[in-house]
Design an enzyme around this catalytic site. Sequence first.
Site, PDB file in Angstrom:
ATOM      1  N   CYS A   1      64.807  57.462   4.067  1.00  0.00           N
ATOM      2  CA  CYS A   1      66.264  57.965   4.573  1.00  0.00           C
ATOM      3  C   CYS A   1      67.540  57.213   4.675  1.00  0.00           C
ATOM      4  CB  CYS A   1      65.822  58.494   5.943  1.00  0.00           C
ATOM      5  SG  CYS A   1      64.567  59.799   5.683  1.00  0.00           S
TER       6      CYS A   1
ATOM      7  N   GLU B   1      65.432  68.363   8.952  1.00  0.00           N
ATOM      8  CA  GLU B   1      64.385  67.718   9.699  1.00  0.00           C
ATOM      9  C   GLU B   1      64.913  66.352  10.070  1.00  0.00           C
ATOM     10  OE1 GLU B   1      61.449  68.947  10.714  1.00  0.00           O
ATOM     11  OE2 GLU B   1      61.490  66.870  11.838  1.00  0.00           O
TER      12      GLU B   1
ATOM     13  N   GLY C   1      65.467  50.236   6.529  1.00  0.00           N
ATOM     14  CA  GLY C   1      65.133  50.625   5.156  1.00  0.00           C
ATOM     15  C   GLY C   1      64.393  52.060   5.234  1.00  0.00           C
TER      16      GLY C   1
ATOM     17  N   LEU D   1      62.235  64.300  12.061  1.00  0.00           N
ATOM     18  CA  LEU D   1      61.251  63.387  12.477  1.00  0.00           C
ATOM     19  C   LEU D   1      61.426  61.876  12.056  1.00  0.00           C
ATOM     20  CD1 LEU D   1      59.305  62.984   9.850  1.00  0.00           C
ATOM     21  CD2 LEU D   1      58.770  65.212  10.421  1.00  0.00           C
TER      22      LEU D   1
ATOM     23  N   ARG E   1      59.184  52.455   0.672  1.00  0.00           N
ATOM     24  CA  ARG E   1      60.597  52.932  -0.022  1.00  0.00           C
ATOM     25  C   ARG E   1      61.497  51.968   0.905  1.00  0.00           C
ATOM     26  NH1 ARG E   1      59.802  59.296  -0.133  1.00  0.00           N
ATOM     27  NH2 ARG E   1      58.720  58.865   1.908  1.00  0.00           N
TER      28      ARG E   1
END
Length: 439
Positions: free
Chosen positions: A258, A149, A255, A151, A325
């Site tokens: 991912c 993915e 950051g 996105l 995250r």
Amino acid sequence: MKISIAGTGYVGLVTGVCLASSGHEVTCVEADAKKLSLLKSGKSPIFETGVEELMASCADRLTYTGDYKAAYKGAEVIFICVGTPERGDGYANLKQVYTVAEQIAAAAENDCVVVVKSTVPMGTNDKLDKLFLTKTDKSIRIEVASNPEFLSQGTAVHDFLHAQRIILGVKTRRGEEILRQVYKGFNQPVIVTDQRSAEMIKYASNNFLALKISFINEVANLCEIVGADVETVAYGMGMDSRIGEKFLRSGIGYGGSCFPKDTKALHWLAKYHDYEIKTVKAAIEVNENQKIRLIKKARKYYPSLEGLTAAVLGVTFKPDTDDLRDAPSIQNIAILLEEGVKINVWDPVGCNRLKALYPDELNCCGTIEDAIRGADICLILTEWKKIKEFDLKKYAKLMKKAIVIDGRNCYDLASAGDAGIIYDSIGRRRIMPFPKNEV
Ligand SMILES: NC(=O)c1ccc[n+]([C@@H]2O[C@H](COP(=O)([O-])OP(=O)(O)OC[C@H]3O[C@@H](n4cnc5c(N)ncnc54)[C@H](O)[C@@H]3O)[C@@H](O)[C@H]2O)c1
């Protein structure tokens, strides 16, 4: 088609609602009871534009459950969309992926295709193939396919509905045909390849974007030293179609859930195969330093930060998401607290999650004005629209000392210069007109 989705995070929920919007019957499986109860009440557990509206408009084709057995039993296609966070040593932690695979192996009663949408290292699909061969009833056939993915959080629904490409890493013609059926309602280019190449396309894409960010950040740092303006440099570079304008915005680094983990995972994987991927290694190092660049800048104005009050504007890793995250804010806040700084924070959606990390240490404010009032310094860490549109004169009016250090280059240098504040951003220089006699 009857589709089940394992995990309703940013990727799983968006995949589920978008596939339902194209006419499929979708069952979303979520292990977290709190998230599940929100979903069942029609609310999205993630902050993502357009998700709740799609949940409502496709409600008759969407089911949410914690009962994975019922969900996987008769599904034709099962998407694995669970997290693959960083392991202690930098590699991807695949525990959630294998748990779901075990659950599918135990529950499936029909032939089905298990689609790995989670970002997983090269070779994981092969391992899952073996797991299903050894652990499922011999009368059924479970085929594994990779469908990474791409996105972006903040624009996830749009990105899914208008994806620039759909990557299908398959082993058989049957697998390809079933996945083409899944995406039939979407008019997007499809690239069919083997599983390992599909897995690699995802890592290579994310790592390349991270490289681009770290590159422009180094150029920005050098611009500060040699007296050039990084925005003009990036604009000039980006007009070259071989380079492209995207991901050339300098700041305090990447950051999120991912880029940090995917760069480290690729670096780890290369090392495991006795190869050093030096470009990625450099991107990681540059990013680590860049994240704390504002603290270094702050020390120019205050050699000791102890006892100061700092306003921190923006804590999410980017605007239009509530995700913290690996956000640069986490490290910056930790350093400021360690140095004895009192912190006022403003973020339109990130404060609740921040409070879970720091229940008592921070003063979370409802407005930017409250956060900057009486502050000795202000650090801008996320380029929220409200920050970009904030009246610069208020910094001068409300702060004890109007020192604004902007890690996201939110303001025009000329306007900041006219606002009576000390304004320090990343890699920029006000380009002055030529002296009159040279025009
Ligand atoms: N977030 C992004 O922008 C993005 C973009 C592209 C790819 N990815 C990749 O997609 C994957 C998912 O990312 P995310 O950000 O959506 O993760 P996330 O952590 O937000 O969501 C994962 C969800 O799975 C649930 N879960 C865990 N184990 C489960 C189980 N056994 N059964 C059912 N639910 C379970 C968790 O409770 C959580 O809600 C990762 O591999 C990530 O790298 C993420």
